[in-house]
Design a protein around this motif. Sequence first.
Motif: not given
Length: 399
Positions: A206-214, A379-384
Amino acid sequence: MFEPTKRTLQKYADVLINFALNSGKGIKKNEVVYIVAQTPGMSLAKEVYRAVLAAGGYPLINIVDDDFKLLHLSESNQQQLTFFPTKYYRGLADSIDHWVRILADRDPLYLGKVEPERIMAANKSARKFRDWLDVKEDHGKFTWTLCLYGTEGLAQQAGLSLKEYWNQIQRACFLDKSDPVAEWKRIFTEVSRIQKRLTSLNIEQVHVEAPGTDLWVKIGEKRRWLGGSGRNIPSFEIFTSPDWRGTEGTVTFDLPLYRYGNIIKDIKLTFKKGKVVEANASKNQKFLEAMVAQKNADKVGEFSLTDRRFSRITKFMADSLYDENFGGRYGNMHLALGKAYHDAYDGKASEMTDKEYRELGFNSSVEHTDIITGSNRKVTAYLPDGNEKVIYEKGQFKV
């Protein structure tokens, strides 16, 4: 001074004993329940004791006074500090079927003057007891639940009156409803639907993107998502124990962390190759560093998200149990540094060895500290199959 009514405490005890334990099914006749409460929570402990008796169980009670803990941590020598009565705790671990822990800090900052290294050393010495219980839990022979009793000290740290603080507890645990257990079953049904859907996606990372968060978090092989087990009351989170080796990037936390009688503010962590390489805080930096310096406490043991539609907690509560279940505008995300949960393994935990857990990237540590952020995040999930799917945005799951 505000005090919860007897009826409120009876409902609370009913939820803990007849719902939370045995993974949402309540205790069975003749089971042994170990009740541990800090002294301000005595009135709830009595109702929990009564509920165990009424259910045909055998209660064991341990009342803990913070003054004695402070005395021990402050004045013991190193040998006394790390003393572990093996026979006593081995017998206790073998005897109990369930554990109810009632948190009730008279003063959340009461250990503030104790050297962090002494707190960590004492905590490490007691690990064997927890390990023995973990083995029982993996074999389906032990469950536990954690709850909170509101005190003036907690309320003051949260900036609330004691009545306002208890209003949050009552709402969070559905104690304002005629049948709180029925409400919990309804919530857990929806939580179960989402966790099963997430597990079925076989998310790789998963990729979490938020203010101050990568932040990138590798979920890992043979993982399932958990939630609604009754292990905490309240609990609205949906979480897993990821492969710690695949954590990369930076994450900031906007909620203060209350841990071991200390408050740590504005935590920012940077991960490289799964380990914390930078740990910063605007308050109590030294304590944060000492905590992360423990064995394997620089690795992630849990990744968790809470949907704002489930949680009725709308205030900062100065306690991780509630803050990690905060609803508010954007729900919350939290990471736990340290120990992973074996039941996040998508298979039979009782057949796994410690080596096999390590090979799958399950972290093992005496520490398990939840650090929380309530900011808006995607939150973006990367799938098989190579596809991407947004699974969480604006405080809600999208599955």
